[in-house]
Design a protein around this motif. Structure first.
Motif, short mmCIF file in Angstrom:
data_model
loop_
_atom_site.label_atom_id
_atom_site.label_comp_id
_atom_site.label_asym_id
_atom_site.label_seq_id
_atom_site.Cartn_x
_atom_site.Cartn_y
_atom_site.Cartn_z
N LYS A 6 9.93 -78.36 27.83
CA LYS A 6 10.41 -79.18 26.74
C LYS A 6 11.85 -79.62 26.98
O LYS A 6 12.22 -80.75 26.71
N GLU A 7 12.67 -78.72 27.48
CA GLU A 7 14.05 -79.07 27.79
C GLU A 7 14.10 -80.12 28.89
O GLU A 7 14.94 -81.02 28.87
N THR A 8 13.18 -80.01 29.86
CA THR A 8 13.11 -81.01 30.92
C THR A 8 12.74 -82.37 30.35
O THR A 8 13.33 -83.40 30.71
N ASP A 9 11.77 -82.39 29.45
CA ASP A 9 11.37 -83.65 28.80
C ASP A 9 12.54 -84.24 28.01
O ASP A 9 12.74 -85.45 28.00
N ARG A 10 13.28 -83.37 27.37
CA ARG A 10 14.43 -83.82 26.59
C ARG A 10 15.44 -84.50 27.49
O ARG A 10 16.01 -85.55 27.14
N GLU A 11 15.68 -83.93 28.65
CA GLU A 11 16.62 -84.51 29.60
C GLU A 11 16.11 -85.84 30.15
O GLU A 11 16.87 -86.79 30.31
N LYS A 12 14.81 -85.92 30.39
CA LYS A 12 14.23 -87.17 30.91
C LYS A 12 14.39 -88.30 29.90
O LYS A 12 14.70 -89.43 30.26
N THR A 13 14.15 -87.99 28.64
CA THR A 13 14.33 -89.00 27.59
C THR A 13 15.78 -89.45 27.55
O THR A 13 16.07 -90.66 27.48
N ALA A 14 16.70 -88.51 27.59
CA ALA A 14 18.13 -88.85 27.54
C ALA A 14 18.54 -89.70 28.74
O ALA A 14 19.30 -90.66 28.61
N GLU A 15 18.01 -89.36 29.92
CA GLU A 15 18.34 -90.14 31.12
C GLU A 15 17.84 -91.58 30.99
O GLU A 15 18.54 -92.53 31.36
N ARG A 16 16.63 -91.74 30.45
CA ARG A 16 16.07 -93.08 30.28
C ARG A 16 16.89 -93.88 29.27
O ARG A 16 17.17 -95.07 29.49
N LEU A 17 17.31 -93.23 28.20
CA LEU A 17 18.10 -93.92 27.18
C LEU A 17 19.50 -94.26 27.69
O LEU A 17 20.07 -95.30 27.33
N LEU A 18 20.04 -93.41 28.54
CA LEU A 18 21.35 -93.71 29.14
C LEU A 18 21.27 -94.95 30.02
O LEU A 18 22.16 -95.81 29.98
N LYS A 19 20.20 -95.06 30.79
CA LYS A 19 20.02 -96.25 31.64
C LYS A 19 19.86 -97.51 30.80
O LYS A 19 20.43 -98.56 31.09
N SER A 20 19.08 -97.38 29.73
CA SER A 20 18.88 -98.53 28.84
C SER A 20 20.20 -98.95 28.19
O SER A 20 20.49 -100.15 28.08
N SER A 21 20.99 -97.98 27.80
CA SER A 21 22.29 -98.27 27.17
C SER A 21 23.22 -98.99 28.14
O SER A 21 23.98 -99.88 27.74
N ALA A 22 23.17 -98.57 29.40
CA ALA A 22 24.03 -99.20 30.42
C ALA A 22 23.60 -100.62 30.72
O ALA A 22 24.43 -101.50 30.98
N ASN A 23 22.29 -100.86 30.64
CA ASN A 23 21.75 -102.18 30.99
C ASN A 23 21.88 -103.19 29.86
O ASN A 23 21.98 -104.39 30.11
N LYS A 24 21.83 -102.72 28.62
CA LYS A 24 21.85 -103.67 27.49
C LYS A 24 22.62 -103.09 26.32
O LYS A 24 22.15 -102.21 25.62
N PHE A 25 23.84 -103.58 26.13
CA PHE A 25 24.61 -103.22 24.96
C PHE A 25 25.45 -104.43 24.56
O PHE A 25 25.63 -105.36 25.35
N TYR A 26 25.93 -104.42 23.35
CA TYR A 26 26.68 -105.56 22.82
C TYR A 26 28.08 -105.14 22.43
O TYR A 26 28.32 -104.02 22.00
#
Length: 302
Positions: A6-26
Motif C-alpha cells: 500500500k505504501e508503494t502504491d501511495r508513492e506511485k500515485t504521488a510520483e504520477r501526480l508530481l509529473k502531471s504537476s510539472a507538465n501542466k500548471f498555471y
C-alpha cells in the motif's frame, strides 16, 4: 507485506501526480488578463445558481440587481474557498511535518500547497477585480475553524477537503463552460478545475487507505467530524452581507436562501459526485447524519 504494498502504491500515485504537476500548471499572473474590461450584461454566475433564485426576493429584483447579486455571490464563494484552502494548507503542512521529506508523498503534498497558494491569490485578486470585498466566512466561523487542523485527522480530514473541492468543482465546471458568464470568472474557474483534479485524486486515495486502518470507534469519530465540517463548508459559501449589495437585509436574505428549494437542490446537485464516494468509503454514517442533512448535501430538512 500488505502495508508495504500500500505504501508503494501511495508513492506511485504521488510520483504520477508530481509529473502531471510539472507538465501542466498555471500562473494566474501570466495566464489571466487582469486588465481586460468586464463585459456589460454578462452574469457572474448562472441565474439558477443564485441562493435567492425562485424566491419572492428574487422576483422583486431588477435584472441589473440580479447580476449584481451574482457578482457578490461569486466573490463570497471565491473568498470562502480561499479561507478553506488556507486551512487545507495548514493541515497538509502538519502532515508533511511528520513525513519523510524525501518521499514522493511528502513532495506532492508540498506541490499541492504551492498550487493552493496560487489559487488563493487568484481568488483574492478576482474578488478585488470585480469590485467586491473579501467576504469569506462569518467572524465566529472563522474563529471556530482554527480548531480544524487540531481536531481532524486521517480520512475525515481528506474527506472534508474533498467536500469543499468537489462541491466547488461542480459549480465551477458549469460556469466555465457557460458563454453567458464573464470571461474573467470563466478563466479563474477553468484554472482551478484543471489543477484541483490532481488534488482530488490524491485526497480520494488517502481516504480509501486511511479508512482501512481505523477501528470501529475511530470510524464513529471520523463520521461525525466530516459531517460537521461539511455542514459549515456549505453554509459558509454565501456570506449574509452579500445581500446588502442589492438592498436586502442580510437576515432576510439568509432566511429566504435556507428555505429556498432551488438553493438546497443546487447544493445537493453540486455534491452528487463526492457523496457516493464518501458513502462507499464508510465516512457517511449515523453519527453525522443530522449535519449531512442540514448541509443540503443529502436530502432532508434544513
Amino acid at each position: 507485506m500488505t502495508r508495504a504494498l500500500k505504501e508503494t502504491d501511495r508513492e506511485k500515485t504521488a510520483e504520477r501526480l508530481l509529473k502531471s504537476s510539472a507538465n501542466k500548471f498555471y500562473d494566474p499572473d501570466v495566464d489571466i488578463d487582469w486588465t481586460a474590461p468586464l463585459v456589460d450584461g454578462k452574469r457572474f454566475i448562472p441565474a439558477h445558481r443564485s441562493s435567492l433564485y425562485g424566491t419572492k426576493l428574487w422576483d422583486s429584483l431588477s435584472e441589473e440587481q440580479r447580476i449584481e447579486l451574482g457578482k457578490h455571490e461569486v466573490a463570497s464563494v471565491a473568498t470562502t474557498g480561499l479561507w478553506f484552502e488556507i486551512l487545507l494548507m495548514q493541515m497538509l503542512l502538519k502532515e508533511v511535518y511528520e513525513e519523510d521529506p524525501t518521499s514522493s508523498h511528502a513532495q506532492y503534498a508540498l506541490t499541492e500547497i504551492a498550487d493552493e497558494c496560487r489559487h488563493s491569490t487568484m481568488f483574492a485578486r478576482m474578488a478585488s477585480r470585480i469590485g467586491c470585498p473579501s467576504y469569506g466566512p462569518v467572524p465566529w466561523l472563522r474563529r471556530l475553524a482554527k480548531l480544524m487542523p487540531a481536531i481532524s485527522y486521517g480520512p475525515a480530514r481528506y474527506g472534508a477537503i474533498l467536500v469543499a473541492e468537489e462541491v466547488l468543482d461542480r459549480l465551477q465546471r458549469e460556469q466555465m463552460n457557460d458563454p453567458d458568464i464573464q470571461p474573467l470568472v470563466r478563466m479563474v474557474n477553468r484554472i482551478h478545475v484543471l489543477e484541483e483534479a490532481r488534488h482530488v485524486t490524491f485526497a480520494r486515495e488517502e481516504v480509501t487507505r486511511g479508512m482501512a486502518k481505523l477501528s470501529k470507534k475511530e470510524i464513529v469519530y471520523q463520521q461525525f467530524i466530516i459531517a460537521l465540517v461539511s455542514y459549515f463548508v456549505t453554509r459558509a459559501f454565501i456570506n449574509p452581507n452579500v445581500y446588502k449589495a442589492v438592498g436586502i437585509r442580510p437576515r432576510d436574505g439568509v432566511e429566504a436562501a435556507l428555505n429556498n428549494p432551488n438553493w438546497r437542490e443546487s447544493i445537493q446537485w453540486a455534491g452528487e459526485k463526492i457523496m457516493p464516494f464518501l458513502q462507499e468509503s464508510g465516512l457517511v454514517g449515523k453519527p453525522g447524519m443530522y449535519f449531512w442533512r442540514k448541509s443540503f448535501l443529502l436530502p432532508g430538512k434544513r
